[in-house]
Design a protein around this motif. Structure first.
Motif, PDB file in Angstrom:
ATOM      1  N   ARG A   1       9.215   4.504 -11.788  1.00 15.06           N
ATOM      2  CA  ARG A   1       8.044   4.266 -12.414  1.00 15.06           C
ATOM      3  C   ARG A   1       6.983   3.706 -11.360  1.00 15.06           C
ATOM      4  N   ALA A   2       7.463   2.879 -10.500  1.00 19.78           N
ATOM      5  CA  ALA A   2       6.349   2.300  -9.821  1.00 19.78           C
ATOM      6  C   ALA A   2       5.971   2.956  -8.699  1.00 19.78           C
ATOM      7  N   LEU A   3       6.907   3.392  -7.443  1.00 17.34           N
ATOM      8  CA  LEU A   3       6.747   3.747  -6.257  1.00 17.34           C
ATOM      9  C   LEU A   3       6.110   4.981  -6.173  1.00 17.34           C
ATOM     10  N   GLY A   4       5.949   5.788  -7.275  1.00 19.52           N
ATOM     11  CA  GLY A   4       5.343   6.947  -7.100  1.00 19.52           C
ATOM     12  C   GLY A   4       5.722   8.230  -5.940  1.00 19.52           C
ATOM     13  N   GLY A   5       6.975   8.124  -5.911  1.00 17.60           N
ATOM     14  CA  GLY A   5       7.971   8.972  -4.930  1.00 17.60           C
ATOM     15  C   GLY A   5       8.392   8.333  -3.596  1.00 17.60           C
ATOM     16  N   VAL A   6       7.965   7.420  -3.281  1.00 15.58           N
ATOM     17  CA  VAL A   6       7.974   6.571  -1.960  1.00 15.58           C
ATOM     18  C   VAL A   6       9.744   6.339  -2.009  1.00 15.58           C
ATOM     19  N   PRO A   7      10.317   6.989  -1.096  1.00 17.51           N
ATOM     20  CA  PRO A   7      11.901   6.718  -1.127  1.00 17.51           C
ATOM     21  C   PRO A   7      12.416   5.176  -1.001  1.00 17.51           C
ATOM     22  N   ALA A   8      13.234   4.852  -1.806  1.00 16.31           N
ATOM     23  CA  ALA A   8      14.047   3.571  -1.947  1.00 16.31           C
ATOM     24  C   ALA A   8      15.182   3.380  -1.495  1.00 16.31           C
ATOM     25  N   PHE A   9      15.607   2.639  -0.276  1.00 19.04           N
ATOM     26  CA  PHE A   9      17.079   2.294  -0.222  1.00 19.04           C
ATOM     27  C   PHE A   9      17.408   0.833  -0.168  1.00 19.04           C
ATOM     28  N   GLY A  10      18.749   0.506  -0.140  1.00 18.83           N
ATOM     29  CA  GLY A  10      19.098  -0.838  -0.119  1.00 18.83           C
ATOM     30  C   GLY A  10      20.584  -1.024  -0.667  1.00 18.83           C
ATOM     31  N   CYS A  11      20.623  -1.981  -1.464  1.00 19.29           N
ATOM     32  CA  CYS A  11      21.718  -2.577  -2.124  1.00 19.29           C
ATOM     33  C   CYS A  11      21.562  -3.785  -2.917  1.00 19.29           C
ATOM     34  N   THR A  12      22.644  -3.922  -3.640  1.00 21.26           N
ATOM     35  CA  THR A  12      23.076  -5.190  -4.536  1.00 21.26           C
ATOM     36  C   THR A  12      23.478  -6.175  -3.157  1.00 21.26           C
ATOM     37  N   THR A  13      23.191  -7.605  -3.571  1.00 18.03           N
ATOM     38  CA  THR A  13      23.320  -8.620  -2.436  1.00 18.03           C
ATOM     39  C   THR A  13      24.237  -9.693  -3.069  1.00 18.03           C
TER      40      THR A  13
ATOM     41  N   ALA B   1       0.662  -1.110   0.010  1.00 20.36           N
ATOM     42  CA  ALA B   1      -0.091  -0.204   0.042  1.00 20.36           C
ATOM     43  C   ALA B   1       0.734   1.208   0.093  1.00 20.36           C
ATOM     44  N   LEU B   2       1.093   1.778  -1.133  1.00 20.53           N
ATOM     45  CA  LEU B   2       2.225   2.900  -1.327  1.00 20.53           C
ATOM     46  C   LEU B   2       1.738   4.133  -0.324  1.00 20.53           C
ATOM     47  N   GLU B   3       0.386   4.332  -0.294  1.00 21.52           N
ATOM     48  CA  GLU B   3      -0.166   5.593   0.372  1.00 21.52           C
ATOM     49  C   GLU B   3       0.026   5.222   1.805  1.00 21.52           C
ATOM     50  N   LYS B   4       0.324   4.224   2.235  1.00 26.11           N
ATOM     51  CA  LYS B   4       0.690   4.181   3.674  1.00 26.11           C
ATOM     52  C   LYS B   4       2.228   4.016   4.135  1.00 26.11           C
ATOM     53  N   THR B   5       2.958   3.809   3.072  1.00 26.56           N
ATOM     54  CA  THR B   5       4.618   3.380   3.190  1.00 26.56           C
ATOM     55  C   THR B   5       4.880   4.760   3.320  1.00 26.56           C
ATOM     56  N   ARG B   6       6.050   4.596   4.179  1.00 24.67           N
ATOM     57  CA  ARG B   6       7.009   5.761   4.613  1.00 24.67           C
ATOM     58  C   ARG B   6       8.258   5.566   3.634  1.00 24.67           C
ATOM     59  N   PHE B   7       8.769   4.359   3.498  1.00 22.46           N
ATOM     60  CA  PHE B   7       9.913   4.258   2.573  1.00 22.46           C
ATOM     61  C   PHE B   7       9.903   2.571   2.476  1.00 22.46           C
ATOM     62  N   VAL B   8      10.904   2.062   1.519  1.00 22.43           N
ATOM     63  CA  VAL B   8      11.074   0.798   1.323  1.00 22.43           C
ATOM     64  C   VAL B   8      12.612   0.666   1.339  1.00 22.43           C
ATOM     65  N   LEU B   9      12.763  -0.887   1.824  1.00 22.43           N
ATOM     66  CA  LEU B   9      14.346  -1.383   1.370  1.00 22.43           C
ATOM     67  C   LEU B   9      14.195  -2.358   0.406  1.00 22.43           C
ATOM     68  N   VAL B  10      14.893  -2.226  -0.510  1.00 19.27           N
ATOM     69  CA  VAL B  10      15.045  -3.043  -1.765  1.00 19.27           C
ATOM     70  C   VAL B  10      16.406  -3.875  -1.685  1.00 19.27           C
TER      71      VAL B  10
END
Length: 385
Positions: A59-71, A33-42
């Motif tokens: 394109r998909a997150l609509g401005g929700v900040p995304a953080f994370g890394c390659t693994t 639920a993007l409208e309820k999401t503060r940020f995502v880890l990817v």
């Protein structure tokens, strides 16, 4: 896929095994639920191009900040995975965050990092009744995790820091961190997090020191390469100590026969990644001339995993979920021993989600072959370890 009806209550964890980055991102974002999401880890697999993932996220997150890394592997709701795109969505109801990108680790300016970090922390408004900690994602090929972790601990004082180094399988060729939907090399991302959930840090490994000690007699600390151990060629001497022909040295041997350093009455692993052309040894953490090390021997890894994940708060509650940073060399040993399915079951039972790292950070230390995590409970009292 295992039934995940009884999954975590306070985050949404989704993943896709699609080989196409665009399709994988579409599949996972459709489940949050993007409208309820503060940020995502990817956390992305080595089989995906980071730029393709970044474009799809934009394109998909609509401005929700995304953080994370390659693994070097993922820990999904189904346990261990190699080629799965994993996303953890943190709801605004329980989490706030402020991020900072350190876009040049080598060479590193300690003064600039301390200044930027302290100013950033001061600007992050404190929510009454919420507590803070920090997450750190670092380029796993930068060779700067040790100095960065200790620098950030000094800059942030009592704020606990947990994290992992980005990987790319066992290729050791390219690693990236993700900051606000863009991937960066030779960089690190620090997330200052606030939450109204109870949380505690955890860390454990499965090694004991033996009576065999050795001295690093010639090394290049900047490159993390050891040329001599006990005055002999490093690979040759290590092979002698572990009872293995030097030509058979490999990641599996390194994983089962780690070298340990003693710090504040506790032994930590300094993992070997490979043998150099000149019969030196490349390490995945800090190394130096004159360093005294101890050969380690493994304990039963399933028992240490079970004990380490058996967390309860003062009310006797088990964690809602655990954000985990698990060294790729632990996973390599687990797979070599045919224990991957059993470990995946344990992760599934304890709601462990995260990724396999090239190194782990815990309270100012960078280490290897360790599990570092943050266990989250309901919004009650908070404890740190």
């Amino acid at each position: 896929m295992r039934d995940n009806v009884n999954g975590p209550r306070y985050v949404n964890v989704v993943h896709s095994c699609s080989a196409d980055a665009g399709q994988a991102v579409t599949e996972i974002v459709a489940q949050i639920a993007l409208e309820k999401t503060r940020f995502v880890l990817v956390f992305i697999p080595s089989t995906m191009e980071p730029c393709d993932v970044a474009e799809a996220l934009d394109r998909a997150l609509g401005g929700v900040p995304a953080f994370g890394c390659t693994t070097a592997g993922q820990i999904t709701p189904d346990g261990y995975a190699h080629n799965s795109l994993l996303m953890i969505a943190f709801p605004a109801r329980h989490f706030r965050c402020a991020s900072i990108l350190y876009d040049q680790l080598d060479p590193m300016s300690i003064e600039d990092i301390v200044s930027a970090t302290t100013k950033h922390a001061m600007r992050f408004r404190h929510s009454e009744g919420w507590e803070r900690f920090a997450l750190l994602f670092t380029d796993g090929l930068s060779n700067q995790e040790d100095i960065l972790a200790s620098t950030l601990e000094a800059a942030l004082g009592d704020l606990p820091i947990f994290g992992g180094s980005a990987g790319d399988g066992l290729a050791f060729e390219r690693t990236y961190v993700l900051h606000k939907g863009r991937f960066h090399a030779n960089a690190a991302v620090l997330l200052l997090l606030e939450t109204n959930l109870e949380f505690r840090g955890l860390t454990f490994d499965h090694f004991l020191p033996t009576d065999t000690q050795l001295v690093i007699s010639d090394a290049n600390p900047e490159k993390r390469v050891v040329y001599e151990i006990n005055g002999a060629p490093a690979a040759q001497e290590y092979a002698r100590l572990v009872g293995c022909p030097v030509e058979e040295l490999c990641p599996e041997i390194f994983a089962e026969n780690p070298l340990l350093v003693l710090h504040k009455q506790r032994h930590y692993v300094r993992a070997i990644s490979d043998v150099t052309d000149g019969q030196g040894l490349s390490f995945m953490a800090a190394i130096d001339d004159g360093l005294i090390m101890t050969l380690g021997r493994g304990k039963e890894i399933l028992n240490t995993l079970r004990t380490g994940l058996d967390q309860r708060n003062d009310s006797g509650q088990t964690p809602d979920f655990v954000l985990g940073f698990d060294c790729v060399l632990r996973r390599l040993e687990i797979e070599q021993k045919g224990l991957a399915d059993l470990v995946s079951e344990r992760f599934h039972e304890h709601h462990v989600f995260g990724f396999n790292t090239y190194g782990e950070q815990h309270r100012g230390l960078h280490m290897n072959q360790t599990f570092v995590g943050v266990a989250f409970f309901g919004p009650e009292r908070r404890h740190l370890t």
